[in-house]
Scaffold this motif. Structure first.
Motif, PDB file in Angstrom:
ATOM      1  N   TYR A  62     -56.289  -4.161  45.642  1.00  0.00           N
ATOM      2  CA  TYR A  62     -56.881  -4.228  44.300  1.00  0.00           C
ATOM      3  C   TYR A  62     -55.785  -4.084  43.260  1.00  0.00           C
ATOM      4  CZ  TYR A  62     -61.363  -3.162  46.570  1.00  0.00           C
ATOM      5  OH  TYR A  62     -62.465  -3.185  47.374  1.00  0.00           O
ATOM      6  N   GLN A  63     -55.916  -4.830  42.169  1.00  0.00           N
ATOM      7  CA  GLN A  63     -54.987  -4.691  41.057  1.00  0.00           C
ATOM      8  C   GLN A  63     -55.750  -4.892  39.753  1.00  0.00           C
ATOM      9  OE1 GLN A  63     -51.672  -7.373  41.144  1.00  0.00           O
ATOM     10  NE2 GLN A  63     -50.761  -6.514  39.303  1.00  0.00           N
ATOM     11  N   ALA A  64     -55.624  -3.936  38.853  1.00  0.00           N
ATOM     12  CA  ALA A  64     -56.235  -4.027  37.523  1.00  0.00           C
ATOM     13  C   ALA A  64     -55.112  -3.999  36.495  1.00  0.00           C
ATOM     14  CB  ALA A  64     -57.202  -2.877  37.285  1.00  0.00           C
ATOM     15  N   SER A  65     -55.108  -4.969  35.596  1.00  0.00           N
ATOM     16  CA  SER A  65     -54.083  -5.051  34.553  1.00  0.00           C
ATOM     17  C   SER A  65     -54.736  -4.860  33.195  1.00  0.00           C
ATOM     18  CB  SER A  65     -53.389  -6.411  34.591  1.00  0.00           C
ATOM     19  OG  SER A  65     -52.776  -6.609  35.841  1.00  0.00           O
ATOM     20  N   GLY A  66     -54.157  -3.982  32.387  1.00  0.00           N
ATOM     21  CA  GLY A  66     -54.704  -3.728  31.061  1.00  0.00           C
ATOM     22  C   GLY A  66     -55.914  -2.818  31.071  1.00  0.00           C
ATOM     23  N   LEU A  67     -56.014  -1.966  32.058  1.00  0.00           N
ATOM     24  CA  LEU A  67     -57.114  -1.007  32.161  1.00  0.00           C
ATOM     25  C   LEU A  67     -56.932   0.053  31.080  1.00  0.00           C
ATOM     26  CD1 LEU A  67     -59.558  -0.143  33.897  1.00  0.00           C
ATOM     27  CD2 LEU A  67     -57.954   1.136  35.308  1.00  0.00           C
ATOM     28  N   ALA A  68     -57.961   0.288  30.275  1.00  0.00           N
ATOM     29  CA  ALA A  68     -57.837   1.229  29.155  1.00  0.00           C
ATOM     30  C   ALA A  68     -58.954   2.272  29.192  1.00  0.00           C
ATOM     31  CB  ALA A  68     -57.890   0.480  27.826  1.00  0.00           C
ATOM     32  N   MET A  69     -58.594   3.501  28.833  1.00  0.00           N
ATOM     33  CA  MET A  69     -59.540   4.599  28.792  1.00  0.00           C
ATOM     34  C   MET A  69     -59.226   5.463  27.572  1.00  0.00           C
ATOM     35  SD  MET A  69     -62.103   5.838  30.578  1.00  0.00           S
ATOM     36  CE  MET A  69     -61.924   5.181  32.218  1.00  0.00           C
ATOM     37  N   ARG A  70     -60.262   5.920  26.897  1.00  0.00           N
ATOM     38  CA  ARG A  70     -60.099   6.799  25.745  1.00  0.00           C
ATOM     39  C   ARG A  70     -60.550   8.197  26.140  1.00  0.00           C
ATOM     40  NH1 ARG A  70     -63.164   4.405  21.794  1.00  0.00           N
ATOM     41  NH2 ARG A  70     -61.365   3.426  20.834  1.00  0.00           N
TER      42      ARG A  70
END
Length: 75
Positions: A62-70
């Protein structure tokens, strides 16, 4: 922070998700890597943008690019 809360930002920032396998009972080692791309300080909140991968027996599945969390304080 008195009452920290995480918020997903998938609707506000572009993200890609790729996968090419699955975790099976016979797998021996599962690991993750996270590369921090950006750290943004907002009023009473912080945003972290990363690229992340899940590895199984030395193969990235699995690869996630640009994953963002606040992270926000509700207190």
């Amino acid at each position: 922070m008195k009452k920290p809360r995480f918020e997903c930002l998938a609707t506000e920032m572009p993200m890609t998700w790729q996968y090419r396998g699955q975790v099976l009972p016979e797998n021996k080692v599962i690991g993750t890597t996270v590369d921090v791309l950006d750290f943004i300080q907002e009023d009473k909140a912080y945003v972290l943008v990363v690229n992340a991968s899940l590895w199984v027996d030395n193969k990235r599945i699995y690869q996630a690019s640009g994953l963002a969390m606040r992270l926000k304080d509700d207190g």
